[in-house]
Design a protein around this motif. Structure first.
Motif: not given
Lengths: 376, 288, 288
Positions: A243-263
């Motif tokens: 996520l940090k790298q995506a932000a660094d790259m200015k990949l500013n699109v919505p992100m959808l994850g799976g249930d592992a993101w429930d952390d």
């Protein structure tokens, strides 16, 4: 030649001793008040410990409640907890111990699909019932007659996600970035199929090894494909740098994850970068009641994905054992007939002919100010 | 085109990240002549000491930085005087030293897991986000720029030290022939200790910089040292400048692979490079 | 009691692995960390043929041994060009590549999820589904492997191997194609490891790539280094000691994860200690 005979004799003696000693194992004398023991398998250490420990706490609460209400026809319910470490070999050992040493009639577990699939053959052979509270791999459906799960198969999560993205968010161009595990590959595959069937386009498909932290090359390719949303299926370890790298790259699109993101660890670490991130997770119909109980017990009201299933699992099994006793085959047959109402994970729990729970309640959670909450 | 440029930038960053451990390894190998795999935990210790100092002791990052470098140097030096120096004094073979290194690496990695857990850790909390610089559609963070800059700086410094200073000359003398160097009056043991301190500090520095950009987890050490050895091999085993170039050769190959084939090929490319160079060019691509 | 049966079966499988690695390392002096890969090839071949081919377990196991032999031929020929420490490096590289194939070749190997539902072997109507008969099978195979290893050593082939180990150049002068000898014993050793792999697959009834990593190769190495190189009984002794360490660490009641890491620390320290105290192992005949 003498030496060889000597060795053979030693081994024969050892084996004979083993046979004699194993024959003299005393049978369990069932007294009316002796505890009924069942097994529990989950990752209590390592990568996914937060998952296993949260479930274990809920199980302990359920067991206390069941025993407080008179146990199982007067006999207290007891659980032996074994660490599956979310991998097949350890889970197999854990299952072996529970089945062959502790002689449990039913195992509440595993959590990870790898755990469940490892123990399943042993359970089938020994006619031990298994009720997984968290395994979502499609393969579990065919794991065996004695294998059940009250947690929905991944096939649902991928298609639910696709429907959400296409119909609710209205996006037609999605990039997939998934971790190369059964979980990541499985859900990504179903998502892709559903999404394209609905008319959407997958503009990029990238994957990475579970141990990778450097996703820059993949993210660069995804950025170049200009997606409207990234379906980012990853566990905690890669999500944080990803996520940090995506932000660094200015990949500013919505992100959808799976249930592992429930952390919560992910969102606490990435801070503002995570604002607006979404993920699908099995929704517990009444997770907040469980949350309150967990808070009283552990100080945190966090209810992680599989925990409601584990909590309900205890009640389902306890109810069954009150009616049919502790014979595993009887428990198995009763499970197929179960219609459990008022569960925490779902209002109604039934199992189909494969032992899979019928229906799946998902919800999309969105991250705001470091906290995830169901989308309005 | 923008994609290719971004991939090039990614390769530069990764190359710089590999170069620290590659140079450290190469420097040690040139004088000690064995594959010191225990540089892997030394590399990681930089990052973990940083975590311990900044998160548990709540001290500022700069102190964490210094503590990490010094700590790594000390760890590497301790391993040397407790294990490798005595074994070398007895005339132990390279394999013996290597097995000892495998043992040290295994034990220290397990130790790290006991202390820090096997999960991934970030070195910087999100609240102190570093700057992101944009050049057109190419992005790069401040940590990444620093990593590349420091790696080039270290490379140049090591070249300078090797050519122009007494320390460098002594190192090359020992690398050429330790016995002769001893006869010529050089206190080789003392000098080796200094080289170990320097190379371990370099490894620790690498660990901190990689950790700041990517985070750290205990399994990272082994992968990193294998890649570092591959880089050193590509550039010519024992030639520190070769290790620097080899690191970038490797990172560009990997990035190209991910770019054209896919993410899951990254590890295979790395290890295939290792095998290929072992077979076809064990002396590396630089002329000796 | 069934717990002891379980323990004995695992011990037998590990002992076969130790003997197989010892056949290579003890007699050629080359440390191969790729052994876990052949263990895995045996396991996967046996499992897949059993499930998808409906083949008898023992036939599947033989196929696994055969495939391992072929792969060993390929990899061994490449690696035979490397000397000592580069050999280890190359072996690590091949291990990673094979492990990657296990993880990525989804359609065949099941990817990270591995292969489940492996059935216990059966032969001429005798079923090994119960743990006790299976233990007997393991012990029988262990005895077979033991005799095979001892026999190999006693043949002229074995004597040439010992000579190669002591002084390869000298014996090459006599016209012996040392590379071929080393390659052949490598193939035999890897074939034995595949046998252990087949047994393992039949025993645990579930396999995935995480069992076949460098950690597992290091465990095998620790077994033979502790027990003694170039001594078949030493391999068994070393395995027994390390398995006892495993059980002891399980019994002292530490949380399972810490116990596992503590074991790794012990293995690592053992390797170091053995290098200092008795590099040839407890009852070995050969020092690295």
């Amino acid at each position: 030649m003498g030496k060889k005979i000597g060795w053979a004799v030693v081994i024969i003696i050892v084996v004979v001793l083993i046979v004699i000693l194993s024959g003299s194992k005393n049978q369990e004398g069932a007294t009316d008040k002796s505890p009924i023991t069942i097994g529990f398998v989950g990752p209590l250490n390592g990568d996914l410990a937060n998952l296993g420990l949260n479930a274990k706490s809920a199980v302990e609460i359920a067991v206390d409640e069941v025993n407080g209400a008179g146990g199982i026809n007067g006999r207290p319910l007891q659980v032996i907890y074994e660490d599956g470490k979310c991998n097949g070999a350890d889970a197999s050992q854990a299952g072996n111990k529970l089945i062959n040493v502790d002689h449990v009639p039913v195992i509440l577990g595993g959590a990870c699909s790898g755990e469940t699939l490892a123990i399943a053959p042993i359970a089938e052979q020994t006619k031990t019932t298994m009720l997984s509270y968290c395994s979502s791999a499609p393969k579990v459906t065919e794991a065996g007659d004695y294998i059940f799960r009250d947690y929905p198969s991944d096939t649902y999560q991928g298609s639910y996600g696709a429907k959400f993205v296409k119909e609710q968010l209205g996006k037609t161009k999605v990039a997939i970035l998934n971790v190369k595990t059964d979980w990541g590959d499985g859900i990504a595959g179903v998502f892709k199929k559903s999404f394209t069937e609905m008319g959407g386009t997958i503009v990029a498909e990238e994957s990475f090894e579970q141990t990778s932290h450097d996703l820059r090359a993949q993210l660069a390719k995804i950025k170049a494909a200009k997606p409207e949303l990234v379906y980012f299926l990853s566990y905690t370890d890669a999500s944080i740098p990803g996520l940090k790298q995506a932000a660094d790259m200015k990949l500013n699109v919505p992100m959808l994850g799976g249930d592992a993101w429930d952390d919560p660890k992910i969102w606490a670490d990435v801070g503002t970068i995570g604002e607006g991130a979404m993920y699908t997770v099995v929704s517990a119909a009444h997770g907040d009641t469980l949350g309150a109980k967990l808070k009283a017990k552990t100080g945190s009201e966090e209810v992680i994905a599989c925990t409601p299933g584990a909590y309900d699992g205890i009640y389902i099994l306890a109810d069954i054992m009150k009616k049919v006793g502790t014979d595993s085959t009887a428990i198995k047959n009763a499970l197929y007939q179960t219609n459990y109402k008022g569960g925490v994970s779902s209002d109604e729990i039934k199992f189909d002919i494969n032992g899979d729970v019928v229906g799946a309640n998902y919800v999309v959670k969105v991250v705001k100010a470091g906290m995830a909450a169901p989308m309005e | 085109m923008a994609l290719v440029l971004q991939l090039v930038v990614a390769a530069l960053i990764t190359g710089a990240q590999y170069s620290f451990l590659a140079m450290a390894f190469s420097l040690q190998y040139s004088v000690l002549k064995f594959f010191n795999l225990s540089l892997a935990p030394v590399f990681m210790s930089g990052a973990y000491i940083f975590i311990a100092v900044t998160r548990f002791l709540k001290m500022p990052a700069l102190i964490g930085f210094c503590a990490g470098i010094i700590g790594a140097a000390l760890l590497g030096w301790l391993l040397h005087i407790c294990i490798y120096e005595p074994l070398r004094k007895r005339g132990s073979s390279n394999m013996t030293l290597l097995v000892g290194a495998i043992g040290a690496m295994t034990a220290l990695q397990a130790f790290t897991i006991i202390g820090f857990g096997s999960e991934y850790q970030s070195l910087q909390p999100a609240t102190s986000q570093w700057h992101v610089f944009e050049f057109g559609s190419i992005t790069i963070t401040s940590v990444q720029i620093v990593t590349i800059a420091v790696s080039i700086l270290i490379f140049l410094s090591l070249m300078l030290i090797s050519r122009k200073t007494l320390f460098g000359k002594a190192t090359r003398a020992i690398a050429d022939d330790e016995e002769v160097a001893k006869i010529m009056g050089l206190n080789t043991n003392k000098h080796l200790n200094k080289v170990v301190l320097l190379s371990s500090a370099l490894a620790g520095l690498g660990g901190i910089l990689v950790g700041l950009d990517l985070g750290m987890s205990p399994g990272y050490g082994l992968t990193s040292i294998i890649l570092a050895i591959t880089a050193a091999l590509i550039g010519g085993m024992g030639i520190t400048s070769g290790a620097f170039l080899g690191a970038f050769f490797l990172s560009f190959a990997e990035t190209a692979g991910v770019g054209f084939l896919g993410g899951e090929w990254k590890a295979i490319i790395g290890f295939s490079m290792l095998i290929l160079f072992l077979i076809f060019k064990p002396q590396g691509i630089l002329k000796q | 009691m069934s717990y002891l049966i379980n323990l004995a079966s695992i011990f037998a499988i590990y002992a076969i692995l130790a003997i197989s690695m010892n056949s290579i390392t003890g007699y050629t002096g080359l440390v191969t960390l790729a052994h876990a890969a052949f263990y895995g090839i045996g396991a996967y071949t046996t499992a897949l043929l059993l499930i998808h081919g409906g083949v008898n377990f023992f036939v599947a196991m033989l196929a696994g041994i055969f495939l391992a032999g072929v792969v060993a031929l390929l990899i061994g020929s490449v690696m035979s060009k490397f000397r000592g420490d580069y050999y280890i490096l190359g072996s690590i590289g091949f291990l990673y590549i094979i492990n990657s194939i296990m993880k990525n070749w989804d359609s065949v190997t099941g990817g990270p999820l591995g292969v489940a539902g492996i059935t216990r072997p059966a032969l001429f109507g005798v079923s090994f589904a119960e743990n006790l008969p299976f233990l007997l099978l393991c012990l029988t195979l262990l005895i077979l492997v033991y005799w095979l290893a001892k026999w190999i050593v006693s043949t002229p082939f074995g004597r040439v191997l010992k000579a190669i180990r002591e002084d390869e150049e000298a014996i090459a002068v006599f016209g012996y194609r040392t590379k071929h000898f080393k390659l052949l014993i490598f193939m035999i050793g890897c074939g034995m490891a595949a046998l252990a792999g087949g047994l393992f697959a039949g025993y645990i009834r579930y396999i995935d790539p995480s069992t076949f990593t460098i950690v597992d190769s290091v465990f095998m190495l620790a077994c033979i280094i502790v027990g003694g190189l170039a001594n078949v009984r030493g391999a068994i002794l070393g395995t027994a000691i390390l398995v006892m360490i495993i059980e002891f660490s399980r019994l002292i009641g530490l949380p399972a994860d810490v116990a596992a890491q503590l074991r790794e620390v012990i293995y690592g320290v053992l390797l170091i200690v053995m290098m200092f105290w008795r590099p040839q192992g407890l009852i070995g005949e050969y020092k690295l």
